[in-house]
Design a protein around this motif. Sequence first.
Motif, mmCIF file in Angstrom:
data_model
loop_
_atom_site.group_PDB
_atom_site.id
_atom_site.type_symbol
_atom_site.label_atom_id
_atom_site.label_comp_id
_atom_site.label_asym_id
_atom_site.label_seq_id
_atom_site.Cartn_x
_atom_site.Cartn_y
_atom_site.Cartn_z
ATOM 1 N N ILE A 1 69.151 5.145 42.244
ATOM 2 C CA ILE A 1 69.033 4.430 43.526
ATOM 3 C C ILE A 1 68.328 3.084 43.502
ATOM 4 O O ILE A 1 69.019 2.481 44.282
ATOM 5 C CB ILE A 1 68.365 5.985 44.177
ATOM 6 C CG1 ILE A 1 69.040 6.377 44.594
ATOM 7 C CG2 ILE A 1 68.027 5.322 45.880
ATOM 8 C CD1 ILE A 1 68.252 8.179 44.841
ATOM 9 N N ILE A 2 67.761 2.726 42.974
ATOM 10 C CA ILE A 2 67.113 1.345 43.036
ATOM 11 C C ILE A 2 67.919 0.392 43.067
ATOM 12 O O ILE A 2 67.952 -0.496 43.269
ATOM 13 C CB ILE A 2 65.792 1.041 42.294
ATOM 14 C CG1 ILE A 2 64.668 2.330 42.979
ATOM 15 C CG2 ILE A 2 65.091 -0.349 42.369
ATOM 16 C CD1 ILE A 2 64.380 1.558 44.300
ATOM 17 N N ARG B 1 70.721 -6.652 43.455
ATOM 18 C CA ARG B 1 69.972 -7.572 44.238
ATOM 19 C C ARG B 1 68.202 -7.529 44.360
ATOM 20 O O ARG B 1 68.127 -6.065 44.449
ATOM 21 C CB ARG B 1 71.187 -8.513 45.291
ATOM 22 C CG ARG B 1 70.568 -7.089 46.788
ATOM 23 C CD ARG B 1 70.992 -8.317 47.979
ATOM 24 N NE ARG B 1 71.518 -7.230 48.847
ATOM 25 C CZ ARG B 1 70.044 -6.628 50.225
ATOM 26 N NH1 ARG B 1 69.033 -7.251 49.309
ATOM 27 N NH2 ARG B 1 70.478 -5.090 50.670
ATOM 28 N N ASP B 2 67.960 -7.999 44.899
ATOM 29 C CA ASP B 2 66.573 -8.611 45.119
ATOM 30 C C ASP B 2 66.799 -7.678 46.531
ATOM 31 O O ASP B 2 66.936 -8.309 47.339
ATOM 32 C CB ASP B 2 66.062 -9.488 45.034
ATOM 33 C CG ASP B 2 65.722 -10.260 44.458
ATOM 34 O OD1 ASP B 2 66.188 -9.934 42.788
ATOM 35 O OD2 ASP B 2 65.496 -11.922 43.936
ATOM 36 N N ILE B 3 65.767 -6.300 46.551
ATOM 37 C CA ILE B 3 65.633 -6.095 48.461
ATOM 38 C C ILE B 3 63.811 -5.436 48.240
ATOM 39 O O ILE B 3 63.305 -6.040 47.693
ATOM 40 C CB ILE B 3 66.384 -4.469 48.088
ATOM 41 C CG1 ILE B 3 65.752 -3.548 46.920
ATOM 42 C CG2 ILE B 3 67.923 -4.697 47.476
ATOM 43 C CD1 ILE B 3 66.645 -2.333 47.028
ATOM 44 N N GLY C 1 56.336 6.805 40.604
ATOM 45 C CA GLY C 1 58.358 6.503 39.951
ATOM 46 C C GLY C 1 58.258 6.016 40.522
ATOM 47 O O GLY C 1 59.556 4.814 40.251
ATOM 48 N N TYR C 2 58.757 5.905 41.785
ATOM 49 C CA TYR C 2 59.483 4.610 43.028
ATOM 50 C C TYR C 2 58.668 3.687 42.180
ATOM 51 O O TYR C 2 59.489 2.756 42.675
ATOM 52 C CB TYR C 2 58.796 5.079 44.758
ATOM 53 C CG TYR C 2 58.917 6.579 44.817
ATOM 54 C CD1 TYR C 2 59.950 7.085 44.648
ATOM 55 C CD2 TYR C 2 58.099 7.113 46.061
ATOM 56 C CE1 TYR C 2 60.129 8.707 44.416
ATOM 57 C CE2 TYR C 2 57.740 8.103 45.916
ATOM 58 C CZ TYR C 2 59.068 9.593 45.640
ATOM 59 O OH TYR C 2 58.861 10.132 46.243
ATOM 60 N N ALA D 1 61.776 -2.573 37.658
ATOM 61 C CA ALA D 1 62.226 -2.791 37.048
ATOM 62 C C ALA D 1 63.239 -3.171 37.220
ATOM 63 O O ALA D 1 64.274 -3.948 35.864
ATOM 64 C CB ALA D 1 62.346 -0.987 36.695
ATOM 65 N N TYR D 2 63.574 -3.393 38.135
ATOM 66 C CA TYR D 2 65.102 -4.596 38.187
ATOM 67 C C TYR D 2 65.275 -5.391 39.650
ATOM 68 O O TYR D 2 64.524 -5.563 40.627
ATOM 69 C CB TYR D 2 66.149 -3.499 39.294
ATOM 70 C CG TYR D 2 66.427 -1.626 38.556
ATOM 71 C CD1 TYR D 2 67.458 -1.941 37.132
ATOM 72 C CD2 TYR D 2 66.091 -0.564 38.259
ATOM 73 C CE1 TYR D 2 67.743 -1.412 36.753
ATOM 74 C CE2 TYR D 2 66.525 -0.016 38.036
ATOM 75 C CZ TYR D 2 67.190 0.083 36.930
ATOM 76 O OH TYR D 2 67.579 1.406 36.279
#
Length: 611
Positions: free
Chosen positions: A302-303, A308-310, A321-322, A328-329
Amino acid sequence: MGKMVARVHTGDPSIYGAHREQMRELEKLGISYKVIPGVSSFNAAAASLNIEYTLPDVSQTIIITRMEGKTPVPEKESIESLSIHNASMVIFLSAGMIKELVKRLCVHYPVTTPAAVVYKASWDDEKILKGSLADIVKKANEAGIKKTALIIVGEILNDKFGYSKLYDKNFEHEFRKTSYVNEVKKSEVGFADSTDNKFNINNADNMDLKSDTDEKKQHIHGGNIIEISRDKISDFIDFSANINPFGINKKIKENIIRNIDLIEYYPVHINKRLAEKIALRYGVLKENIIIGNGAEDLIFRIINLFKRDIRILLTAPCFSGYKAAASAYNKNQIIYYYLDNDMNLKSDYIEYLDYNIDMAFITVPNNPTGLLPDKSLLEEIFNKSIKKNILLVVDESFLDFVIKKDGYSFAGRIKEYDKLIVLRSFTKMYAIPGVRLGYALCGSKDIIGAMLKDAPYWQVNTLAMSAGEAALEVDGSEEKIKNYAFKKNIETLNIPKPDAGEKKLKADILQKGDNSYEYRVAEYIEAERHYLAKELRKFDFKVYDGSANYILFKISKQIDLYKELLKYNIIIRKCNDFEGLDDSYYRTAVRLHEDNKNLIAALKKIMDSYN
C-alpha cells in the motif's frame, strides 16, 4: 537648550520597529537624531536555542517575515511563496495565527520540518517550545502562547550539519598559510587508500549500510517465543503476541494436514476460491479482495502505491509496521498525531488531514492501546479523507476480538470511496501467525491491480491458503471453545450465561459477517480482559481500558518488568519502540484464565520484592 530624548524600542528598531516613519517626522521638524542598533529578538532566540541560522550543507539563507494582519504583506512575499525555498525562516508577529501559519508553511515545507516557538526571547520569563510543523500548533496552544513570540522553522533546528571551511586545516587566507598542495586527491575521483576514511569500501557509514542497533529504532514485534525459549516453547507463557489463546482451530489444522502433500507443487497465483469466500462474507466482489503474506505484506504494498515521496499520517503510538513500510520506500514523510494522556484520538486529528496528507492509517482498535476511536470521529475522518482525496487505510486486524463492534468496521463501505482500503488478518483470531495470511478490501480495482503488480508471482503459500479456507468455515461447535468459554469462563468469573435470545444473537452476528466461533472467543476474551485489568490495577499500574485481546499499562516504578518476568518464563511486550511511549509502558495479551492467573501471581512476587 533642548533636552536629549531617547525613544527606546525592544529588540532592534529596524525590524518591525515602525521607526522609519518616526525619522521622517523628526526630519520635517528639523530635529537631528541618531539610530543606535539593538539586539533583535531573532538573534536572542538563536542564542537561547543554541542554534546558527546559516549552517553549512543545511541553509545559507535567513528569511525574516510575518503573517499579514492589520498590516498587509505583498503577495510575492506570502508565506506560501517564501516557503518554497525551504530556507531558515523566522516569523514575527504571528503567534496568534500559528494554526493558519503552519497550514501555509506546509504547502512547501515537509511537515516533519523542525519548528520552535520562543516566547519573550532573553527575558526572565522566556519560554521555549520545540517540535515540528506537525505538532508545534498543539504545543503552542497548550502553552497558551498567543503573542510576544517568534516562530522559527528550518532544518537548522536539527543537530545535523557540515563543518565550515573557516577552521579547515587546508583553508588558506591572508592571515594563515597552509602546507596544503593543490592537487587532485584520490578520494575526489572515487578512489581511496584502505586507510582513507573519506571513502572506504570497508566503511559502512559511507556505503549507507550502517545497521541500526538501537533497539528503540528497530522494527520489532512481540511473539519472539521461538528465539527466547530456545526450542523449549512449552516451558514459557507468551503474553507478547496477541493471538487467540485457544490456539489453532481443529478444522484449520485438519485442512492443513489434508493438503500437506501439495507443498510439492507451486501454489496458485491467485486463490480465487479463498477470495470468493472472503468477498461473500462482506458482500463485495472477489475483485475487491487482495490476499497477502500477512497484513504487513499488504501494508508495504500500500505504501508503495504512489511511487513517489508521500506524506503519511500516523497516530502515536501505533503499529510499528506502518513506520517500517513508510521508511522502506523513497523519502516518505511521517507525520504523527500524538494521542492524549489517556490514549484517546481527539477531534483535532481532523486538522492534521489539512497538512497535504497523501495517506492516513487508522487502527480500529488501536495497537498497542486497544482503544476504539469515537464512531462519530471515524465518520468525520472518512468524510474528510474523501474531501481531501486522501488514501485512507483502516486496519481492522484486531476488530474480531471486539464484542460490540457495530458501526466500527469500514469493510462494507469500500463502495463509497475508491481510496478506502480495509486491512484484515487471519493471524490473530485463528492463531496461525506462522503461516502468514492477511487480506485487504478496496473499492478500486485499479488499486487492487497495482498491489498485485507489486507482489511476487506467488504471493501466499499453499498451506496458508488451506488454513484461510478452513478458517472461514469454522463455527462455535468445537468442544474446546464450548467447554472453556461457557463452563470455565462463565462459572469461574460469574459472567451471566447467554439467555434464550442467544440463538437470535448468533444469527444477527452471522448476518453482519462474523460467525459464532469468533463471537464465543471474543466473549471469553472480554471477560478475561476485565479480570486482568482489575488485577493489574491492584499494583497501581495505569491500565488503559481497551476493547481488544490485549492491555496496555504503565508502571510508575523503575522496574524492567520484561526481564523480571522472564525469570518466571513469562514473556510480555516491551513498548518502548512504539512512537510516543517509553520504558514504563508494557502490553500484555489476554490469554486463558490459568495463564492470566500465573501472570498476576508472578507480578505480585516481583512488585512485593520492590516494596
